[in-house]
Design an enzyme around this catalytic site. Structure first.
Site, PDB file in Angstrom:
ATOM      1  N   ASP A  79       0.728  -1.290  -0.161  1.00  0.00           N
ATOM      2  CA  ASP A  79       0.324  -0.341   0.139  1.00  0.00           C
ATOM      3  C   ASP A  79       0.826   1.360   0.205  1.00  0.00           C
ATOM      4  O   ASP A  79       1.738   1.232   0.684  1.00  0.00           O
ATOM      5  CB  ASP A  79      -1.197   0.085   0.845  1.00  0.00           C
ATOM      6  CG  ASP A  79      -1.700  -1.009   1.416  1.00  0.00           C
ATOM      7  OD1 ASP A  79      -1.458  -2.115   0.510  1.00  0.00           O
ATOM      8  OD2 ASP A  79      -2.893  -1.516   2.102  1.00  0.00           O
ATOM      9  N   HIS A  81      -0.811   4.419   0.286  1.00  0.00           N
ATOM     10  CA  HIS A  81      -1.235   5.720   0.509  1.00  0.00           C
ATOM     11  C   HIS A  81      -0.767   7.050   0.228  1.00  0.00           C
ATOM     12  O   HIS A  81      -0.161   7.738   0.980  1.00  0.00           O
ATOM     13  CB  HIS A  81      -1.424   5.525   2.036  1.00  0.00           C
ATOM     14  CG  HIS A  81      -2.020   4.186   2.397  1.00  0.00           C
ATOM     15  ND1 HIS A  81      -3.557   4.028   2.468  1.00  0.00           N
ATOM     16  CD2 HIS A  81      -2.243   2.985   2.889  1.00  0.00           C
ATOM     17  CE1 HIS A  81      -4.385   3.051   2.713  1.00  0.00           C
ATOM     18  NE2 HIS A  81      -3.561   2.763   3.089  1.00  0.00           N
ATOM     19  N   ASP A 108      -4.769   0.949  -2.678  1.00  0.00           N
ATOM     20  CA  ASP A 108      -4.530   1.826  -2.076  1.00  0.00           C
ATOM     21  C   ASP A 108      -3.579   2.984  -1.937  1.00  0.00           C
ATOM     22  O   ASP A 108      -2.081   3.373  -1.446  1.00  0.00           O
ATOM     23  CB  ASP A 108      -4.967   1.248   0.025  1.00  0.00           C
ATOM     24  CG  ASP A 108      -5.687   1.093   0.463  1.00  0.00           C
ATOM     25  OD1 ASP A 108      -6.738   0.677  -0.107  1.00  0.00           O
ATOM     26  OD2 ASP A 108      -5.784   0.630   2.162  1.00  0.00           O
ATOM     27  N   ASN A 134      -9.484  -0.748  -0.555  1.00  0.00           N
ATOM     28  CA  ASN A 134     -11.214  -0.213  -0.041  1.00  0.00           C
ATOM     29  C   ASN A 134     -10.651   1.463  -0.020  1.00  0.00           C
ATOM     30  O   ASN A 134     -12.258   1.719  -0.712  1.00  0.00           O
ATOM     31  CB  ASN A 134     -10.677  -0.648   0.717  1.00  0.00           C
ATOM     32  CG  ASN A 134     -10.018  -0.251   1.951  1.00  0.00           C
ATOM     33  OD1 ASN A 134      -8.541  -0.488   1.133  1.00  0.00           O
ATOM     34  ND2 ASN A 134      -9.831   0.417   3.079  1.00  0.00           N
ATOM     35  N   HIS A 135      -9.396   1.892  -0.124  1.00  0.00           N
ATOM     36  CA  HIS A 135      -9.600   3.585  -0.433  1.00  0.00           C
ATOM     37  C   HIS A 135      -9.855   4.012  -1.990  1.00  0.00           C
ATOM     38  O   HIS A 135     -10.414   5.041  -1.914  1.00  0.00           O
ATOM     39  CB  HIS A 135      -8.221   3.795  -0.334  1.00  0.00           C
ATOM     40  CG  HIS A 135      -7.600   4.273   1.486  1.00  0.00           C
ATOM     41  ND1 HIS A 135      -7.683   4.727   2.425  1.00  0.00           N
ATOM     42  CD2 HIS A 135      -7.918   2.678   2.666  1.00  0.00           C
ATOM     43  CE1 HIS A 135      -7.644   4.831   2.901  1.00  0.00           C
ATOM     44  NE2 HIS A 135      -7.709   3.308   3.453  1.00  0.00           N
TER      45      HIS A 135
END
Length: 341
Positions: A79, A81, A108, A134-135
């Site tokens: 991830d 982010h 993500d 999910n983001h």
């Protein structure tokens, strides 16, 4: 905003992979085939009123398949982010060659870090392949006015999980989002299947399945209708009940939270995933968890947080070279002055 000469609209690419016609997607959008062709050619963006039904239709597109890389190396990154600079540093460390090598992301890309828009633009790179996290799912639900998360727009979980950058985009960024990055994000598959046979591997954001371990390569190679209709028979943590199987791909944590050791089910190729931060790479039930805490980079309470890049072993680098593991850690990023290989 027109496409550059020689590039292909992400809408055309997805429609072609799904084996559907212009007329099929024009009906979904409620427009003529001629008008829909204009959307694909980027003579005009897809209007807001047409976006939601189109991308809801594309939700059926769960799996993307890619050939093995016979010319260079394949890497998987955890991830990100919003830490675009971290990936740039990692790729410099491994002497990444964009003409031969590829990077696969477990999803993500956005939220919590300082460079979410830049990480989203990685989707424009021909060497970069990602699954939906999910983001990204929350981002799409928020941007398209969906109700998958049961909250009004002003209280949407996307905003409470690092998504306020989306409200602060410049007019230029907003235009690029609507014309190019929105369709690229909406068309992210839930699962990437790469290669075949002994060197096949897969990418999913959270996990393919729960502790029951029903999904193997055979199930993934079956008609997509089986996955599209499946309801998850195990409780998905964070939800009120049993969700759609695709929510497992985005949100599941059953494997990584299972206290016992789960061996890989027979017939499941190595599957790289992220979603749940861990202090080091973990293997459970044939899944390799490579999220080592990018969301916490710079947090004094999480000094071990880092972004990890692994090289997938196969072809000229057999699994035996890493003691039977299908990967080797290529480099790790802990901050601007700390990269280890």
């Amino acid at each position: 905003m027109a496409l550059r000469h020689g590039t292909t609209s992400p809408l055309i690419s997805a429609r072609t992979r799904m084996g559907e016609s212009v007329a099929d997607w024009a009906r979904v959008c409620g427009v003529s085939s001629r008008q829909y062709r204009r959307y694909e050619r980027k003579e005009s963006g897809v209007p807001g009123a047409r976006q939601a039904p189109l991308y809801a239709h594309v939700e059926r597109y769960v799996i993307q398949r890619l050939p093995a890389n016979t010319k260079g190396r394949d890497f998987v990154v955890g991830d990100l982010h919003g830490h675009h600079a971290a990936l740039e540093s990692l790729l410099r460390e491994v002497c990444f060659d964009p003409s031969r090598d590829r990077v696969f992301s477990v999803g993500d890309l956005v939220d919590r870090g300082p460079e979410s828009f830049q990480t989203l633009r990685l989707l424009q790179e021909p060497w970069f392949f990602a699954v939906r996290g999910n983001h990204e799912d929350m981002l799409l639900d928020f941007a398209l006015g969906g109700d998958n998360y049961g909250r009004p727009t002003r209280d949407h979980p996307f905003l409470h999980n690092g998504g306020r950058w989306f409200l602060e985009m410049s007019p230029e960024q907003d235009a690029l989002w609507n014309d190019d990055l929105l369709p690229r994000t909406a068309l992210l598959p839930h699962i990437l299947v790469v290669g075949e046979g002994a060197t096949r591997f897969q990418i999913v954001h959270a996990e393919l399945d729960g502790v029951a371990q029903r999904l193997t390569d055979i199930a993934l190679d079956a008609p997509l209708a089986d996955l599209n209709q499946a309801r998850d028979r195990e409780f998905i943590e964070g939800f009120d009940g049993f969700g759609h199987q695709r929510m497992r791909f985005l949100w599941g944590r059953a494997l990584i939270h299972h206290k016992g050791v789960l061996t890989a089910p027979t017939g499941l190729s190595p599957t790289f995933c992220g979603h749940t931060p861990a202090r080091h790479i973990l293997t459970q039930g044939g899944h390799i968890f490579v999220d080592t805490g990018a969301a916490l980079l710079g947090n004094e309470k999480a000094p071990e947080a880092r972004v990890t890049l692994v090289e997938v072993l196969g072809g000229d680098a057999p699994y035996a070279a890493a003691g039977g593991a299908p990967y080797a850690i290529a480099a790790e990023y802990r901050g601007p002055s700390s990269i280890s290989a």
